[in-house]
Design an enzyme around this catalytic site. Structure first.
Site, PDB file in Angstrom:
ATOM      1  CB  CYS A   1      -0.937   0.098   1.189  1.00 12.21           C
ATOM      2  SG  CYS A   1      -2.101  -1.249   1.322  1.00 12.21           S
TER       3      CYS A   1
ATOM      4  NE  ARG B   1       4.503   1.956  -0.097  1.00 11.85           N
ATOM      5  CZ  ARG B   1       5.512   1.771   0.734  1.00 11.85           C
ATOM      6  NH1 ARG B   1       6.744   1.937   0.305  1.00 11.85           N
ATOM      7  NH2 ARG B   1       5.310   1.429   1.978  1.00 11.85           N
TER       8      ARG B   1
ATOM      9  CD1 TRP C   1       0.377  -6.316  -2.663  1.00 14.81           C
ATOM     10  CD2 TRP C   1       0.168  -6.749  -0.486  1.00 14.81           C
ATOM     11  NE1 TRP C   1       0.847  -7.589  -2.430  1.00 14.81           N
ATOM     12  CE2 TRP C   1       0.728  -7.879  -1.107  1.00 14.81           C
ATOM     13  CE3 TRP C   1      -0.057  -6.797   0.898  1.00 14.81           C
ATOM     14  CZ2 TRP C   1       1.076  -9.036  -0.410  1.00 14.81           C
ATOM     15  CZ3 TRP C   1       0.289  -7.943   1.587  1.00 14.81           C
ATOM     16  CH2 TRP C   1       0.846  -9.050   0.933  1.00 14.81           C
TER      17      TRP C   1
ATOM     18  CG  ASN D   1       1.619   1.144   4.266  1.00 17.21           C
ATOM     19  OD1 ASN D   1       2.765   1.561   4.261  1.00 17.21           O
ATOM     20  ND2 ASN D   1       1.346  -0.127   4.168  1.00 17.21           N
ATOM     21  N   GLY D   2      -0.675  -0.468   6.477  1.00 18.43           N
ATOM     22  CA  GLY D   2      -0.359  -1.195   7.709  1.00 18.43           C
ATOM     23  C   GLY D   2      -1.502  -2.132   8.065  1.00 18.43           C
TER      24      GLY D   2
ATOM     25  CD  GLU E   1      18.296 -12.018  -7.006  1.00 16.73           C
ATOM     26  OE1 GLU E   1      17.793 -12.484  -5.973  1.00 16.73           O
ATOM     27  OE2 GLU E   1      17.864 -10.993  -7.565  1.00 16.73           O
TER      28      GLU E   1
ATOM     29  CE  LYS F   1      14.839 -10.324  -9.427  1.00  9.69           C
ATOM     30  NZ  LYS F   1      15.454 -10.171  -8.161  1.00  9.69           N
TER      31      LYS F   1
ATOM     32  CD  GLU G   1      11.256 -11.321  -7.188  1.00  6.19           C
ATOM     33  OE1 GLU G   1      11.152 -10.726  -6.123  1.00  6.19           O
ATOM     34  OE2 GLU G   1      12.186 -11.081  -7.998  1.00  6.19           O
TER      35      GLU G   1
ATOM     36  CG  HIS H   1      22.125 -35.038  -1.325  1.00  2.08           C
ATOM     37  ND1 HIS H   1      22.566 -36.280  -0.942  1.00  2.08           N
ATOM     38  CD2 HIS H   1      23.239 -34.273  -1.483  1.00  2.08           C
ATOM     39  CE1 HIS H   1      23.888 -36.270  -0.850  1.00  2.08           C
ATOM     40  NE2 HIS H   1      24.319 -35.066  -1.184  1.00  2.08           N
TER      41      HIS H   1
ATOM     42  CE  LYS I   1      12.238  -1.852  -5.687  1.00  3.52           C
ATOM     43  NZ  LYS I   1      12.775  -3.172  -6.037  1.00  3.52           N
TER      44      LYS I   1
HETATM   45  C1  G6P Z   1      10.151  -7.650  -1.321  1.00  6.90           C
HETATM   46  C2  G6P Z   1      10.565  -7.369  -2.740  1.00  6.90           C
HETATM   47  C3  G6P Z   1      11.927  -8.009  -3.028  1.00  6.90           C
HETATM   48  C4  G6P Z   1      12.958  -7.530  -2.007  1.00  6.90           C
HETATM   49  C5  G6P Z   1      12.482  -7.805  -0.579  1.00  6.90           C
HETATM   50  C6  G6P Z   1      13.388  -7.152   0.450  1.00  6.90           C
HETATM   51  O1  G6P Z   1       9.832  -8.979  -1.170  1.00  6.90           O
HETATM   52  O2  G6P Z   1       9.598  -7.846  -3.651  1.00  6.90           O
HETATM   53  O3  G6P Z   1      12.363  -7.629  -4.330  1.00  6.90           O
HETATM   54  O4  G6P Z   1      14.170  -8.169  -2.246  1.00  6.90           O
HETATM   55  O5  G6P Z   1      11.178  -7.261  -0.388  1.00  6.90           O
HETATM   56  O6  G6P Z   1      13.319  -5.760   0.299  1.00  6.90           O
HETATM   57  P1  G6P Z   1      14.394  -4.756   0.866  1.00  6.90           P
HETATM   58  O7  G6P Z   1      13.878  -3.401   0.520  1.00  6.90           O
HETATM   59  O8  G6P Z   1      14.439  -4.990   2.351  1.00  6.90           O
HETATM   60  O9  G6P Z   1      15.694  -5.077   0.221  1.00  6.90           O
END
Ligand code: G6P
Length: 611
Positions: A2, A27, A74, A100-101, A484, A488, A491, A507, A606
């Site tokens: 949010c 957000r 969100w 937001n919260g 990672e 990616k 996501e 394993h 994000k």
């Molecule tokens: C969310 C985002 C990720 C990010 C993570 C940590 O899940 O979608 O892309 O890596 O938060 O965010 P930060 O701002 O703490 O690096």
């Protein structure tokens, strides 16, 4: 999680609120809404889906207002419907709230308010705030009503409130969710994050937890929520240009941010370390050499992509500075018993500086007596204000939900810190440190040479985008890059992708390998190169399609795999940066072929400001 925005000033609030929401849409994008005061009337416009839907509704006529609030959602409590969209209002539609919260005791409060005759319209937790404020607003003092209402709620919030009883005021407050105020020339913008204020101003005031702010055209007043005592307002200068938060002709923010990496990583290391004669000094590090020497144990806490950077950081620090490092998911660290003493350093890595789990973890470490170092991209964010020291990555605003340039910049910051700590502990000679820096200085050019070969990666994505299962394999220093690469892809493409240490395949996971599996194997020429070739044989023998990312185009690899993509050679500890880039491009082009919403993938946000 949010985004909220509010504007007061002599310009038309409506387009400013929409622009602010556009910059906060990363957000959350389940719904969007605004409320504003026009010619003595409160106007409320909200709708499900993206901001563009709200913009269509607003096209019905020209609106003119000098005070308003907005929200991009969100969903947590209540489905993403129009009625659950923010702003939420009191019984009479005269008082509007964006939030937001999460209000944890909302069910109880709602029952009481209903018994008092309040009429609820939504299933959200937020609506109780509007009715509570309404309950206390009978004498017309909005800020006092907000203060009294917030004393009754439990949970987290950043809120902005407007009311027709006080048409010259926005009241905002924060506990646990980010909130900043941009100060322009007789105009103010309040928002969840920096990009939303940049079109108006670069002067920012960061609101702390348990603070309430009264914002009028001629000034702001910040007070403690409980005691009512006021505090001095420190103005931070945000070093970002507004254009940096624009797409600038690129199809997606993610692509723009991938391509910005040569400059982003250069900004992370440039001008930081002073190599003068035989002295090495870190210009903007808040720890003295003596303090660094004392460190005997390090925890690194983080989430998501930042956690993958942390795993690489562990290897760097242990190799350069010989300090044992434990890497924890921030959400786990919060609820365990870490072994902290006076010589413990906890490093929080966070692009946003606002991730609730990471904030929780560093607060716990601090309580237990640890010193806190934050590696962060956002100047003035909550994590940076609570730390003993900060290393800013200076990567510029990252808007795409999938993190790219922030990740590689974090790796550079960790590399610098590991080397500097090793030097402080006299484990690295001056000349060895100079070599570390020289190799680092060559990285931006090497990234450029990878980006020039984007077409090669695109061709691989064109070949494989219809496949549904992917394994990313790596060993040693590039194992976290395999994690990672998989993150990616899942996501932004919603495909099944898993990262594994090459040696772990046998394993269990190898049971999944067949002709439909795509295996992306990371094969730098390092001490585990031969082992990785063995792991490639294992998956190839089970008919997988294998793409190797290598740093030398040698026959040995070409013979064993279906496709090879080559990155330039660098030192082992810098190789994760170069190996990450083709994986970012691979995920991007697969998602693009699949028609996915790359910058705003479903269910993600994000900045995750809830636990
Ligand atoms: C969310 C985002 C990720 C990010 C993570 C940590 O899940 O979608 O892309 O890596 O938060 O965010 P930060 O701002 O703490 O690096």
């Amino acid at each position: 999680m949010c985004g909220i925005v509010g504007y007061i000033g002599s310009n038309n609030a409506v387009p400013i609120l929409i622009e602010g929401l556009r910059r906060l849409e990363y957000r959350g994008y389940d719904s969007a809404g605004i409320a504003f005061y026009e010619d003595g009337n409160m106007v409320l416009k909200k709708t499900v889906g993206k901001l563009s839907n709200l913009e269509s509704i607003l096209r019905e006529r020209e609106y003119e207002s000098h005070l308003g609030i907005g929200h991009t959602r969100w969903a947590t409590h209540g489905r993403p419907t129009e009625v659950n969209s923010h702003p939420h209002c009191d019984c009479y539609g005269k008082l509007m709230v964006v939030h937001n919260g999460i209000i944890e005791n909302y069910s109880l409060l709602k029952k009481v308010l209903i018994s008092e005759g309040h009429i609820f319209r939504s299933q959200t937790d937020t609506e109780v705030i509007a009715h509570l404020i309404e309950r206390y607003l009978n004498n017309g003092n909005l800020s006092e009503a907000v203060r009294r209402a917030l004393c009754e709620v439990e949970g987290t919030y950043a809120i902005a409130v407007i009311s027709s009883s006080n048409p010259d005021t926005i009241v905002a407050a924060r506990k646990g969710s980010p909130l900043i105020i941009g100060r322009g020339d007789k105009e103010y913008i309040v928002a969840s994050d920096v990009p939303a204020i940049l079109n108006i101003t670069k002067d920012a005031i960061f609101v702390n937890d348990n603070e309430l702010v009264v914002i009028r055209e001629d000034g702001t007043q910040i007070t403690d929520l409980k005691s009512g005592g006021s505090r001095e307002e420190k103005i931070y200068q945000i070093p970002w240009d507004p254009e940096l938060a624009e797409k600038g002709g690129y199809a997606h923010f993610m692509l723009k941010e991938i391509l910005e990496q040569p400059q982003a990583v250069r900004n992370t290391f440039s001008g930081r370390i002073n190599l003068n004669k035989d002295k090495i000094h870190w210009e903007d590090l808040d720890f003295t050499v003596e303090e660094l020497r004392k460190i005997s144990r390090i925890y690194i806490v983080s989430c998501g992509t930042s956690w993958h950077a942390s795993l690489v950081g562990k290897s760097m620090i242990e190799a350069f500075a010989k300090v044992p490092v434990e890497v924890d998911l921030a959400s786990e660290f919060r609820y365990r018993m870490p072994l902290i003493d006076d010589n413990t350093l906890t490093i929080g890595i966070t692009q946003s500086g606002e991730t609730a789990d990471t904030l929780g973890a560093i607060r716990k470490a601090k309580e237990e007596g640890s010193k806190i170092l934050i590696i962060c991209n956002v100047v003035g964010s909550t994590a940076t204000r609570e730390a003993d020291g900060v290393i800013y990555t200076h990567a510029g605003p990252e808007i795409g939900v999938a993190s790219t340039k922030a990740f590689t910049s974090q790796l550079v910051a960790l590399y610098l810190f590991a080397g500097y700590l090793g030097r402080a502990k006299e484990l690295i000679s001056y000349s060895a440190f100079s070599r570390i820096m020289t190799e680092l200085a060559s990285i931006p050019k090497k990234i450029e040479s990878i980006l020039e070969k984007e077409e090669e990666i695109k061709r691989l994505a064109d070949l494989f985008w219809e496949k549904r299962d992917y394994f990313f394999l790596g060993r040693g220093i590039v194992y976290p890059i395999a994690l990672e690469g998989a993150l990616k892809l899942k996501e932004i493409s919603y495909l099944h992708a898993e990262g594994y240490a090459g040696g772990e395949m046998k394993h269990g996971p190898i049971a999944l390998v067949d002709k439909d599996m795509v295996v992306v194997a990371l094969v730098p020429h390092n001490s585990v190169y031969e082992k990785m070739l063995g792991n490639i044989e294992e998956v190839k023998a089970r008919d997988a399609n294998v793409i190797a990312i290598a740093d030398e185009e040698c026959e040995e690899i070409i013979e064993k795999v279906d496709h090879v993509f080559c990155v330039p050679k660098t030192s082992d500890f810098l190789s994760p940066i170069l190996f990450a880039i083709p994986l970012q491009l691979f995920a991007y082009h697969i998602a693009r072929n699949r028609g996915c919403d790359i910058d705003q993938p479903r269910n993600l946000a994000k900045s995750v400001t809830v636990e």
